[in-house]
Write a protein that holds these residues in place. Structure first.
Motif, PDB file in Angstrom:
ATOM      1  N   GLU A   1       4.252  -4.488  -0.410  1.00 11.73           N
ATOM      2  CA  GLU A   1       3.545  -5.071   0.729  1.00 11.73           C
ATOM      3  C   GLU A   1       3.863  -6.556   0.868  1.00 11.73           C
ATOM      4  O   GLU A   1       4.071  -7.063   1.979  1.00 11.73           O
ATOM      5  CB  GLU A   1       2.032  -4.867   0.580  1.00 11.73           C
ATOM      6  CG  GLU A   1       1.260  -5.389   1.781  1.00 11.73           C
ATOM      7  CD  GLU A   1      -0.233  -5.137   1.694  1.00 11.73           C
ATOM      8  OE1 GLU A   1      -0.954  -5.604   2.599  1.00 11.73           O
ATOM      9  OE2 GLU A   1      -0.690  -4.488   0.724  1.00 11.73           O
ATOM     10  N   ILE A   2       3.909  -7.263  -0.258  1.00 16.82           N
ATOM     11  CA  ILE A   2       4.277  -8.680  -0.221  1.00 16.82           C
ATOM     12  C   ILE A   2       5.685  -8.848   0.332  1.00 16.82           C
ATOM     13  O   ILE A   2       5.939  -9.699   1.191  1.00 16.82           O
ATOM     14  CB  ILE A   2       4.163  -9.304  -1.631  1.00 16.82           C
ATOM     15  CG1 ILE A   2       2.704  -9.330  -2.086  1.00 16.82           C
ATOM     16  CG2 ILE A   2       4.758 -10.715  -1.648  1.00 16.82           C
ATOM     17  CD1 ILE A   2       2.525  -9.726  -3.540  1.00 16.82           C
TER      18      ILE A   2
ATOM     19  N   CYS B   1      -1.909 -10.434  -0.801  1.00 15.76           N
ATOM     20  CA  CYS B   1      -2.083  -9.040  -0.364  1.00 15.76           C
ATOM     21  C   CYS B   1      -2.947  -8.200  -1.304  1.00 15.76           C
ATOM     22  O   CYS B   1      -2.938  -6.963  -1.219  1.00 15.76           O
ATOM     23  CB  CYS B   1      -0.727  -8.351  -0.162  1.00 15.76           C
ATOM     24  SG  CYS B   1       0.305  -9.126   1.096  1.00 15.76           S
ATOM     25  N   THR B   2      -3.687  -8.834  -2.198  1.00 13.89           N
ATOM     26  CA  THR B   2      -4.544  -8.086  -3.116  1.00 13.89           C
ATOM     27  C   THR B   2      -5.829  -7.659  -2.412  1.00 13.89           C
ATOM     28  O   THR B   2      -6.274  -8.284  -1.457  1.00 13.89           O
ATOM     29  CB  THR B   2      -4.887  -8.943  -4.351  1.00 13.89           C
ATOM     30  OG1 THR B   2      -5.296 -10.248  -3.927  1.00 13.89           O
ATOM     31  CG2 THR B   2      -3.696  -9.069  -5.268  1.00 13.89           C
TER      32      THR B   2
ATOM     33  N   ASP C   1       0.222 -14.902   1.501  1.00 14.95           N
ATOM     34  CA  ASP C   1      -0.836 -13.940   1.212  1.00 14.95           C
ATOM     35  C   ASP C   1      -0.445 -13.084   0.008  1.00 14.95           C
ATOM     36  O   ASP C   1       0.614 -12.450  -0.007  1.00 14.95           O
ATOM     37  CB  ASP C   1      -1.057 -13.057   2.438  1.00 14.95           C
ATOM     38  CG  ASP C   1      -2.243 -12.115   2.301  1.00 14.95           C
ATOM     39  OD1 ASP C   1      -2.914 -12.131   1.257  1.00 14.95           O
ATOM     40  OD2 ASP C   1      -2.485 -11.358   3.268  1.00 14.95           O
TER      41      ASP C   1
ATOM     42  N   ARG D   1      -7.379 -10.882   2.293  1.00 13.40           N
ATOM     43  CA  ARG D   1      -8.454  -9.879   2.262  1.00 13.40           C
ATOM     44  C   ARG D   1      -9.644 -10.420   1.470  1.00 13.40           C
ATOM     45  O   ARG D   1     -10.798 -10.276   1.887  1.00 13.40           O
ATOM     46  CB  ARG D   1      -7.941  -8.585   1.615  1.00 13.40           C
ATOM     47  CG  ARG D   1      -6.905  -7.823   2.433  1.00 13.40           C
ATOM     48  CD  ARG D   1      -6.633  -6.458   1.818  1.00 13.40           C
ATOM     49  NE  ARG D   1      -5.591  -5.735   2.546  1.00 13.40           N
ATOM     50  CZ  ARG D   1      -4.338  -5.596   2.121  1.00 13.40           C
ATOM     51  NH1 ARG D   1      -3.980  -6.122   0.949  1.00 13.40           N
ATOM     52  NH2 ARG D   1      -3.457  -4.932   2.837  1.00 13.40           N
TER      53      ARG D   1
ATOM     54  N   SER E   1      -5.386 -14.729  -1.309  1.00 11.76           N
ATOM     55  CA  SER E   1      -5.516 -13.353  -0.809  1.00 11.76           C
ATOM     56  C   SER E   1      -6.347 -13.390   0.466  1.00 11.76           C
ATOM     57  O   SER E   1      -7.540 -13.726   0.427  1.00 11.76           O
ATOM     58  CB  SER E   1      -6.194 -12.453  -1.844  1.00 11.76           C
ATOM     59  OG  SER E   1      -6.536 -11.205  -1.265  1.00 11.76           O
TER      60      SER E   1
ATOM     61  N   LEU F   1       1.836  -2.927  -4.222  1.00 11.71           N
ATOM     62  CA  LEU F   1       1.414  -4.287  -3.875  1.00 11.71           C
ATOM     63  C   LEU F   1       2.619  -5.192  -3.676  1.00 11.71           C
ATOM     64  O   LEU F   1       2.699  -5.940  -2.685  1.00 11.71           O
ATOM     65  CB  LEU F   1       0.510  -4.843  -4.985  1.00 11.71           C
ATOM     66  CG  LEU F   1       0.115  -6.314  -4.879  1.00 11.71           C
ATOM     67  CD1 LEU F   1      -0.676  -6.576  -3.600  1.00 11.71           C
ATOM     68  CD2 LEU F   1      -0.687  -6.732  -6.110  1.00 11.71           C
TER      69      LEU F   1
ATOM     70  N   SER G   1       5.627  -8.177   4.167  1.00 11.40           N
ATOM     71  CA  SER G   1       4.789  -8.974   5.064  1.00 11.40           C
ATOM     72  C   SER G   1       4.906 -10.484   4.886  1.00 11.40           C
ATOM     73  O   SER G   1       4.518 -11.238   5.782  1.00 11.40           O
ATOM     74  CB  SER G   1       3.318  -8.566   4.889  1.00 11.40           C
ATOM     75  OG  SER G   1       2.849  -8.924   3.593  1.00 11.40           O
ATOM     76  N   GLN G   2       5.446 -10.955   3.766  1.00 11.49           N
ATOM     77  CA  GLN G   2       5.399 -12.384   3.480  1.00 11.49           C
ATOM     78  C   GLN G   2       6.754 -13.088   3.534  1.00 11.49           C
ATOM     79  O   GLN G   2       6.895 -14.225   3.080  1.00 11.49           O
ATOM     80  CB  GLN G   2       4.768 -12.610   2.096  1.00 11.49           C
ATOM     81  CG  GLN G   2       3.340 -12.112   1.994  1.00 11.49           C
ATOM     82  CD  GLN G   2       2.466 -12.674   3.102  1.00 11.49           C
ATOM     83  OE1 GLN G   2       2.313 -13.885   3.225  1.00 11.49           O
ATOM     84  NE2 GLN G   2       1.884 -11.790   3.912  1.00 11.49           N
TER      85      GLN G   2
ATOM     86  N   SER H   1      -3.792  -9.778  -8.915  1.00  8.25           N
ATOM     87  CA  SER H   1      -3.453 -11.093  -8.363  1.00  8.25           C
ATOM     88  C   SER H   1      -2.479 -11.888  -9.232  1.00  8.25           C
ATOM     89  O   SER H   1      -1.661 -12.643  -8.698  1.00  8.25           O
ATOM     90  CB  SER H   1      -4.720 -11.918  -8.132  1.00  8.25           C
ATOM     91  OG  SER H   1      -5.434 -12.105  -9.335  1.00  8.25           O
TER      92      SER H   1
END
Length: 254
Positions: free
Chosen positions: A13-14, A171-172, A169, A145, A143, A10, A17-18, A192
């Protein structure tokens, strides 16, 4: 270590992407704090943890102004007086955000970070709406999603993300929990809080870098184990007084 492995994924991904959103958030925060203003921070439920992580604690500095309503965040009682049923109900009450904001001078020279994993409850949505109406830049930490998994329940038909200048985001996944368990329909182990803490500290550090580069970083609260008892006390006192000065300027006056 199943949850830790998923948590590391997780965070990865953050990180991937962030970058742009976090950079934008830090840029806003540095501009506001360096100019003598405050970055309001607000969250309901478990999202209040992002507020507390920002300031005050070791490795933090004034300029971030926490706004926490205990009626919507006092979860540890669980049942009975101040229980979760009441707290989860209150965060959906329309009009309450306006009463919260009525306590403050809303200045376009300030900014705000609003935390809400779902981004669907009335209070954080209306708080962001009220801030932006007053010209205050809003950073939403949510989040995507989770928030897009259900239709908005607010009469405006909007989500928190719709009222933000910058969206970070978390990303959760939908439902927050990261780990499936054999024979159990419901996943376990929410992500989260970890995600929000990571975002908060990334913004905090990047903001500090900008402020330090301009010679504008406020006193950083630090441990006596690092700087010695006298210096630690000096830093605490200086940070609290600086926070009090900034907070007094945004408290609404007659």
């Amino acid at each position: 270590m199943k949850w830790i492995r998923r948590a590391v994924e997780l965070l990865g991904e953050i990180e991937r992407s962030q970058e742009e959103a976090i950079e934008a958030a830090a840029s806003i925060a540095a501009r506001v704090i360096g100019g003598g203003g405050v970055v309001h921070t607000f969250g309901t439920g478990h999202s209040r943890m992002g507020v507390e992580e920002m300031f005050p604690r070791y490795g933090s500095y004034p300029g971030f102004h926490p706004i926490v309503e205990l009626s919507m965040t006092f979860y540890t009682q669980v049942g009975g007086p101040n229980g979760m049923r009441q707290a989860m109900f209150i965060e959906r009450v329309e009009g309450l955000a306006g009463q919260i904001l009525a306590n403050y001078e809303l200045r376009p020279t300030d900014a705000a970070i609003v935390f809400s994993v779902s981004g669907l409850n009335a209070v954080p949505i209306e708080l962001a709406m009220g801030l932006r109406k007053a010209g205050v830049p809003v950073i939403a930490v949510t989040s995507m999603r989770e928030t897009t998994a259900a239709e908005p329940a607010h009469p405006s038909g909007t989500r928190l993300a719709d009222h933000a200048d910058v969206v970070v985001d978390l990303c959760t996944p939908v439902g927050d929990a990261l780990c499936g368990i054999d024979g159990v329909a419901e996943p376990v182990g929410p992500g989260s809080t970890l995600a929000a803490v990571a975002v908060v500290n990334e913004i905090k550090v990047r903001t500090a870098e900008r402020l330090a580069g301009d010679g504008l970083l406020p006193p950083v609260i630090s441990s006596a184990k690092l700087v010695g008892p006298r210096r630690a006390e000096e830093l605490f006192e200086a940070a609290y007084l600086e926070h009090a000065r900034r907070a007094a300027e945004v408290l609404r006056k007659p």
